[in-house]
Design an enzyme around this catalytic site. Structure first.
Site, short mmCIF file in Angstrom:
data_model
loop_
_atom_site.label_atom_id
_atom_site.label_comp_id
_atom_site.label_asym_id
_atom_site.label_seq_id
_atom_site.Cartn_x
_atom_site.Cartn_y
_atom_site.Cartn_z
N SER A 15 0.83 -1.21 0.00
CA SER A 15 0.00 0.00 0.00
C SER A 15 0.86 1.26 0.00
CB SER A 15 -0.98 0.00 1.18
OG SER A 15 -0.31 0.19 2.40
N ASN A 16 2.00 1.23 0.67
CA ASN A 16 2.91 2.39 0.59
C ASN A 16 3.49 2.53 -0.81
OD1 ASN A 16 3.39 3.88 3.24
ND2 ASN A 16 3.40 1.74 3.89
N ARG A 94 13.12 -7.80 5.05
CA ARG A 94 14.36 -8.55 5.09
C ARG A 94 15.49 -7.58 5.39
NH1 ARG A 94 15.66 -13.60 4.05
NH2 ARG A 94 17.71 -13.91 3.15
N HIS A 112 8.97 3.07 8.52
CA HIS A 112 8.83 2.17 9.67
C HIS A 112 7.62 2.62 10.50
CE1 HIS A 112 10.13 -0.69 12.67
NE2 HIS A 112 9.89 0.22 13.59
N GLU A 145 23.52 0.64 8.10
CA GLU A 145 23.75 -0.77 8.43
C GLU A 145 22.90 -1.24 9.63
OE1 GLU A 145 25.95 1.32 7.38
OE2 GLU A 145 27.00 0.29 5.76
N ASP A 148 16.65 -0.14 11.24
CA ASP A 148 15.76 0.96 11.65
C ASP A 148 16.52 2.06 12.41
OD1 ASP A 148 13.65 -0.52 10.55
OD2 ASP A 148 13.25 -1.54 12.43
N LYS A 174 -1.06 3.52 9.13
CA LYS A 174 -0.89 3.27 7.70
C LYS A 174 -1.37 4.48 6.88
CE LYS A 174 0.35 -0.86 6.10
NZ LYS A 174 -0.39 -1.81 5.43
#
Ligand code: GAR
Length: 193
Positions: A15-16, A94, A112, A145, A148, A174
């Site tokens: 959706s983003n 991932r 995020h 690296e 988040d 969202k």
């Protein structure tokens, strides 16, 4: 104005990604989405991107076994083959290795579903509710690296309501994500060389 060529990496509903594709169609937006890449073969977002006329590529990590480097080389090749200048992670679930992160430093951002530095990782909404937070929200940050952890480029706050569940809070966040991500990507693309 030349639109920057953006690829969106997804693992799910996208959706983003859809919000970024739609925003990129406006003439005064500094980017256009030219490619959607999924590491999950049947990710719902793939059909969404196709329906919107965006090239899609499925590069399943499962096909590469434990060889993360080979998987990321395949992603990198796809990005280069499409002349991509900027990468937006949008529900890409991932962790990337320093190799891909380093190769796209300054040209890769992520969204995020929390007010970072609060709640990196998973289950952000359940953790915000368990902590009794009055506010939740979302963050767009540069990818580095650390998971988040990159520089915060933009945030939107939403209230936590007394009867919220993780699902209802996720839905409110969202909606905020869909406003925030195109705005930040536009701003970042305007600063690229
Ligand atoms: C979004 O809420 C995004 O912030 C989150 O996954 C969702 C993807 O939804 N990303 C992460 O949790 C990354 N750590 P979408 O596929 O509908 O855009």
């Amino acid at each position: 104005m030349r639109k920057r060529r953006v690829a969106v990496l997804i693992s799910g509903a996208g959706s983003n990604m859809a919000a970024l594709i739609d925003a990129g169609l406006a003439p005064d937006t500094a980017f256009e989405v030219v490619l959607a890449v999924s590491n999950i073969a049947n990710a719902g977002g793939l059909a969404v991107a196709e329906a919107k006329g965006v090239a899609v590529q499925t590069i399943p990590h499962a096909a590469f076994g434990r060889d993360r480097a080979a998987h990321e080389r395949a992603i990198d090749e796809a990005l280069k083959a499409h002349g991509v200048e900027m990468v937006a992670l949008a529900g890409y679930m991932r962790v990337l290795t320093p190799w891909l992160v380093g190769g796209w430093r300054g040209r890769m951002i992520n969204i995020h579903p929390s007010l970072l530095p609060l709640y990196p990782g998973l289950d952000t909404h359940a953790r915000a509710l368990a902590a009794g937070d009055a506010e939740a929200g979302c963050t767009v940050h540069g990818v580095t690296e650390g998971v988040d952890e990159g520089p915060i480029l933009g945030q939107v706050r939403v209230p936590v309501l007394h009867d919220d569940t993780p699902a209802s809070l996720a839905e409110r966040v969202k909606t905020a994500e869909h406003r925030l991500y195109p705005r930040v990507l536009h701003a970042v693309c305007n600063t690229l060389d």
